[in-house]
Design a protein around this motif. Structure first.
Motif: not given
Length: 85
Positions: A19-20, A25-28, A35-36, A54-55
């Motif tokens: 759970w990140s 505020d940084d979708p990257g 992706e990992r 959305s990400v």
């Protein structure tokens, strides 16, 4: 990761346990984390804040190529359905 391999072996879809919470505020940051998880074989990721959906959807929604590569199974009524590998 063994429990994910066990889940996949039995045909159970598994979601990422990470759970990140960093970088709301940084979708990257979330994209790299998702992706990992996908590269490790997870089928999804949970989130608490709606800004993140959305990400996560973007990363885990299968591409046309992934859908075409998916194994298929013919049902008893003749319809063809995709199955988990």
């Amino acid at each position: 990761m063994l429990w994910n391999a066990a889940a996949l072996a039995t045909g159970v879809c598994s979601a990422s346990p990470w759970w990140s919470q960093q970088g709301l505020d940084d979708p990257g940051v979330l994209r790299r984390d998702a992706e990992r998880a996908k590269n490790l074989g997870f089928y999804g990721k949970g989130c608490v804040h709606p800004r993140r959906t959305s990400v996560i959807n973007d990363v885990f929604t299968p591409t046309a190529e992934e859908i075409n590569r998916a194994p298929r199974r013919r049902r008893h009524d003749g319809a063809v359905t995709a199955v988990n590998a």
